[in-house]
Design a protein around this motif. Structure first.
Motif, PDB file in Angstrom:
ATOM      1  N   THR A   1     -11.260 -39.371  25.217  1.00 21.76           N
ATOM      2  CA  THR A   1     -11.187 -38.315  24.425  1.00 21.76           C
ATOM      3  C   THR A   1      -9.953 -37.600  24.260  1.00 21.76           C
ATOM      4  O   THR A   1      -9.605 -37.051  23.208  1.00 21.76           O
ATOM      5  N   GLY A   2      -9.088 -37.536  25.588  1.00 19.65           N
ATOM      6  CA  GLY A   2      -7.972 -37.135  25.306  1.00 19.65           C
ATOM      7  C   GLY A   2      -7.104 -38.278  24.502  1.00 19.65           C
ATOM      8  O   GLY A   2      -6.344 -37.567  23.856  1.00 19.65           O
ATOM      9  N   LEU A   3      -7.184 -39.302  24.855  1.00 21.15           N
ATOM     10  CA  LEU A   3      -6.496 -40.321  23.843  1.00 21.15           C
ATOM     11  C   LEU A   3      -6.973 -40.015  22.386  1.00 21.15           C
ATOM     12  O   LEU A   3      -5.847 -40.023  21.356  1.00 21.15           O
ATOM     13  N   ARG A   4      -8.210 -39.690  21.732  1.00 27.09           N
ATOM     14  CA  ARG A   4      -8.378 -39.465  20.676  1.00 27.09           C
ATOM     15  C   ARG A   4      -7.654 -37.947  20.190  1.00 27.09           C
ATOM     16  O   ARG A   4      -7.268 -38.044  18.992  1.00 27.09           O
ATOM     17  N   PHE A   5      -7.568 -37.389  20.976  1.00 30.05           N
ATOM     18  CA  PHE A   5      -6.974 -36.083  20.916  1.00 30.05           C
ATOM     19  C   PHE A   5      -5.458 -36.254  20.391  1.00 30.05           C
ATOM     20  O   PHE A   5      -4.883 -35.804  19.475  1.00 30.05           O
ATOM     21  N   VAL A   6      -4.758 -37.320  21.273  1.00 28.91           N
ATOM     22  CA  VAL A   6      -3.375 -37.488  20.868  1.00 28.91           C
ATOM     23  C   VAL A   6      -3.343 -38.301  19.344  1.00 28.91           C
ATOM     24  O   VAL A   6      -2.345 -38.197  18.814  1.00 28.91           O
ATOM     25  N   GLU A   7      -4.174 -39.351  19.225  1.00 26.84           N
ATOM     26  CA  GLU A   7      -4.288 -39.940  18.095  1.00 26.84           C
ATOM     27  C   GLU A   7      -4.511 -38.888  16.944  1.00 26.84           C
ATOM     28  O   GLU A   7      -3.507 -39.025  15.968  1.00 26.84           O
ATOM     29  N   GLY A   8      -5.257 -38.019  16.931  1.00 24.93           N
ATOM     30  CA  GLY A   8      -5.240 -37.206  15.888  1.00 24.93           C
ATOM     31  C   GLY A   8      -3.767 -36.332  15.657  1.00 24.93           C
ATOM     32  O   GLY A   8      -3.346 -36.057  14.499  1.00 24.93           O
ATOM     33  N   LEU A   9      -3.003 -35.997  16.801  1.00 25.26           N
ATOM     34  CA  LEU A   9      -1.834 -35.294  16.350  1.00 25.26           C
ATOM     35  C   LEU A   9      -0.762 -36.385  15.941  1.00 25.26           C
ATOM     36  O   LEU A   9      -0.063 -35.878  15.023  1.00 25.26           O
ATOM     37  N   ILE A  10      -1.055 -37.525  16.374  1.00 25.96           N
ATOM     38  CA  ILE A  10      -0.107 -38.713  15.760  1.00 25.96           C
ATOM     39  C   ILE A  10      -0.277 -38.743  14.237  1.00 25.96           C
ATOM     40  O   ILE A  10       0.764 -38.592  13.347  1.00 25.96           O
ATOM     41  N   ARG A  11      -1.585 -38.639  13.936  1.00 27.85           N
ATOM     42  CA  ARG A  11      -1.758 -38.915  12.403  1.00 27.85           C
ATOM     43  C   ARG A  11      -1.527 -37.567  11.882  1.00 27.85           C
ATOM     44  O   ARG A  11      -1.342 -37.920  10.356  1.00 27.85           O
ATOM     45  N   SER A  12      -1.306 -36.522  12.217  1.00 30.33           N
ATOM     46  CA  SER A  12      -1.049 -35.331  11.389  1.00 30.33           C
ATOM     47  C   SER A  12       0.183 -35.131  11.058  1.00 30.33           C
ATOM     48  O   SER A  12       0.979 -34.509  10.434  1.00 30.33           O
ATOM     49  N   ILE A  13       1.212 -36.284  11.621  1.00 31.88           N
ATOM     50  CA  ILE A  13       2.803 -36.247  11.164  1.00 31.88           C
ATOM     51  C   ILE A  13       2.738 -36.500   9.699  1.00 31.88           C
ATOM     52  O   ILE A  13       2.208 -37.439   9.310  1.00 31.88           O
ATOM     53  N   PRO A  14       3.477 -35.732   9.104  1.00 24.89           N
ATOM     54  CA  PRO A  14       3.503 -35.990   7.406  1.00 24.89           C
ATOM     55  C   PRO A  14       4.029 -37.439   7.042  1.00 24.89           C
ATOM     56  O   PRO A  14       4.862 -37.707   7.558  1.00 24.89           O
ATOM     57  N   VAL A  15       3.379 -37.908   6.117  1.00 27.01           N
ATOM     58  CA  VAL A  15       3.539 -39.181   5.635  1.00 27.01           C
ATOM     59  C   VAL A  15       3.395 -40.327   6.334  1.00 27.01           C
ATOM     60  O   VAL A  15       2.691 -41.239   6.239  1.00 27.01           O
ATOM     61  N   VAL A  16       4.180 -40.437   7.492  1.00 29.66           N
ATOM     62  CA  VAL A  16       4.298 -41.380   8.484  1.00 29.66           C
ATOM     63  C   VAL A  16       3.204 -41.683   9.682  1.00 29.66           C
ATOM     64  O   VAL A  16       3.386 -42.576  10.497  1.00 29.66           O
ATOM     65  N   GLY A  17       2.404 -40.583   9.843  1.00 32.94           N
ATOM     66  CA  GLY A  17       1.405 -40.402  10.745  1.00 32.94           C
ATOM     67  C   GLY A  17       0.485 -41.691  11.137  1.00 32.94           C
ATOM     68  O   GLY A  17       0.512 -42.058  12.117  1.00 32.94           O
ATOM     69  N   THR A  18      -0.172 -42.088   9.749  1.00 31.18           N
ATOM     70  CA  THR A  18      -0.785 -43.389  10.074  1.00 31.18           C
ATOM     71  C   THR A  18      -0.111 -44.619  10.419  1.00 31.18           C
ATOM     72  O   THR A  18      -0.593 -45.394  11.325  1.00 31.18           O
ATOM     73  N   TYR A  19       1.230 -44.815  10.132  1.00 25.20           N
ATOM     74  CA  TYR A  19       1.971 -46.203  10.496  1.00 25.20           C
ATOM     75  C   TYR A  19       2.153 -45.886  12.052  1.00 25.20           C
ATOM     76  O   TYR A  19       2.070 -46.733  12.791  1.00 25.20           O
ATOM     77  N   VAL A  20       2.619 -44.556  12.516  1.00 24.16           N
ATOM     78  CA  VAL A  20       2.838 -44.493  13.900  1.00 24.16           C
ATOM     79  C   VAL A  20       1.730 -44.522  14.621  1.00 24.16           C
ATOM     80  O   VAL A  20       1.888 -45.295  15.742  1.00 24.16           O
TER      81      VAL A  20
END
Length: 554
Positions: free
Chosen positions: A170-189
């Protein structure tokens, strides 16, 4: 090198090194280096010793842990999980807990040591902040401490994620959401980090390498540099008789301080082992293996990440849609924004204070927090801000425990997060100023004796007794602090200075910083105060003499 009664097993290797590298001459001066003695200096030692315990216990755990996300069927000693599909990482964690002799104890010692490591670093940095130990020439060491704190947070999170149980997943899912929130490139990161769609099958091996090699190596190198700078600059000390910016009053490294430090290490190790043996921590077998479709009820991160979780929970649902991209401000701001804010504010504060105060001198004697009301108030405001976010991170637990609506808690925190630090700042500053006034009165008139005396004129006064020289030295150890004056901002020819606006800004900041400070009494004020007190004491002696004479006549 004289061997004396030293055993040959020790003296011979030392003689070998001395003859080839000059060991005796190299270390003789450093072994006699003096360190001050105060309980608050042990906070940094607790952090150091906790890290050593982490290295030792972590080495033990690496012998059995398998950093693999390959799916296996569990057939170990723990009955409720037999036949359950899980990753090798989780299976090896359960194996360490139930099948390896001492494995569960070592797991819990490792986890408690991690908690203690970050807690000790945090409190140690608070001590450094409130006492002004970050001032010249220790700004670099403060920056190193800031980096160590950030690395400690990351190191703790990577270790927290390795068991691949439901809580850590669940903590990793939390971080995955943070990474995806990066504008434009979040999904790629995110795809790059997890090796595909979350959770992928590579994140545990990647975190494992970072956790046991990269981050420990960086932390160890920075700790060594940190200690080297402490030795080079000499240790700070609290104000007291005989203590100045040019000396250190304390005990030598050998044999006194070495014996104390060695004994304290075993105390820290013993307390950590006792906690690992008696206090259950992270029972992964209760959570079960991670399943992306499940979230444990009441899931909470480790305490050091709770404030970031709180920011996410109380942040309004702000999103922006631009050119087909969705920017999730409600995740990006409290996630990366809070971590970045912590790092930036801590890193630049020493330089901001130096600019505001205009103090570019070296300082080796610490401040009493009351003598820097504005700095202390800023620290209290930061602690309040952190604490409110921490409460937000457990709003669901608070709601169910105290039967309060979770929305009410959330809305309260949304306002309190801005109002609370301001209140804490004002209250703390007034308390510090009040303590300064009391110290000033104590210096001028002494300490209250609790005796009320009536003078021949009919006036009632309270008798004061003078403070000791040692106490007076501490009360008067700080310097008088005057705000910076900007002047008229023109030269002899009436031409305005090019940086006049910046100087006016600096003067306003300096007035805000020092404007309400209670200055310590000057030498004439001290002499006048002591003369006044002597006069009162003289009246008391005369009254006592008259009383005794009257008794004799009777």
């Amino acid at each position: 090198m004289s061997t004396g009664t030293t055993p040959k097993a020790v003296s011979k290797p030392l003689e070998f090194l001395d003859e080839r590298v000059g060991l005796a001459k190299l270390v003789k001066k450093e072994l006699r280096k003096v360190f001050p003695d105060h309980w608050s200096f042990l906070l940094g030692e607790i952090a150091l010793y906790s890290f050593i315990i982490l290295l030792l216990s972590g080495t033990f755990l690496t012998l059995w842990f398998k950093p693999s996300m390959q799916e296996v069927v569990y057939n170990g000693a723990y009955g409720p999980l037999q036949g359950v599909h899980m990753s090798e990482a989780f299976a090896s964690t359960v194996h360490i807990s139930f099948d390896v002799r001492g494995g569960l104890l070592m797991r819990q010692i490792h986890h408690w040591a991690a908690m203690l490591f970050i807690a000790a670093m945090t409190v140690h940095m608070l001590r450094v902040f409130f006492t002004g130990a970050f001032r010249k020439p220790r700004e670099i060491n403060w920056l190193i401490g800031t980096i160590l704190l950030q690395l400690g947070l990351i190191e703790g999170f990577t270790g927290y994620s390795l068991p691949d149980d439901l809580l850590s997943g669940t903590g990793l899912r939390f971080v995955e959401g943070l990474i995806r929130s990066i504008p434009v490139v979040g999904t790629y990161v995110s795809f790059f980090t997890f090796g595909g769609e979350f959770p992928g099958d590579t994140i545990i091996p990647r975190l494992y390498g970072i956790h046991i090699l990269l981050l420990p190596g960086l932390i160890l190198a920075l700790i060594a540099l940190h200690i080297a700078l402490v030795v080079y600059h000499k240790h700070t000390q609290y104000p007291g008789p005989g203590r100045t910016n040019r000396n250190v009053v304390g005990y030598p490294l050998m044999p006194v301080y070495t014996a104390k430090a060695g004994g304290f290490f075993f105390i820290v190790f013993g307390v950590t082992a006792l906690m690992g043996a008696l206090l259950q921590l992270n029972p992964v077998w209760n959570y079960g293996p991670y399943n992306p479709s499940q979230v444990g009820a009441g899931t909470q991160p480790d305490w050091y990440m709770g404030w970031v979780e709180g920011g996410l929970r109380i942040m309004p649902n702000w999103e922006t849609h631009i050119a087909g991209f969705t920017i999730s401000w409600n995740i990006f701001i409290p996630g990366f924004g809070l971590l970045g804010l912590l790092a930036i504010v801590l890193a630049i504060y020493p330089f901001i204070e130096r600019w505001v105060t205009g103090d570019a001198r070296e300082h080796h004697v610490l401040d009493r927090p009351r003598n820097q009301p504005t700095r202390t108030a800023f620290g209290a405001a930061g602690i309040t801000f952190y604490g409110l976010l921490w409460i937000g991170g457990g709003n669901d637990i608070i709601a169910t425990t105290f039967h309060i609506a979770i929305n009410d808690i959330t809305w309260f925190l949304r306002f309190a997060i801005f109002i609370g630090p301001v209140i804490a700042f004002l209250v703390t500053k007034r308390i510090c100023i009040g303590l300064q006034r009391r110290d000033r009165e104590t210096l001028l008139h002494g300490m209250e004796a609790g005796i009320i005396m009536r003078l021949p004129t009919g006036e009632f006064i309270e008798v004061h007794k003078p403070v000791s020289q040692d106490d007076a030295f501490v009360l008067a150890s700080h310097e008088r602090q005057e705000p910076i004056e900007v002047g008229d901002g023109v030269d002899a020819n009436g031409v305005q200075a090019p940086s006049h606006r910046l100087r006016r800004l600096r003067a306003r900041a300096s007035r805000f910083y020092f404007g309400d400070v209670v200055q310590k009494p000057t030498k004439p004020e001290l002499e006048a105060g002591h003369d006044h007190e002597h006069a009162h004491n003289g009246h008391r002696e005369v009254s006592s003499h008259e009383s005794s004479t009257s008794d004799q006549k009777r």
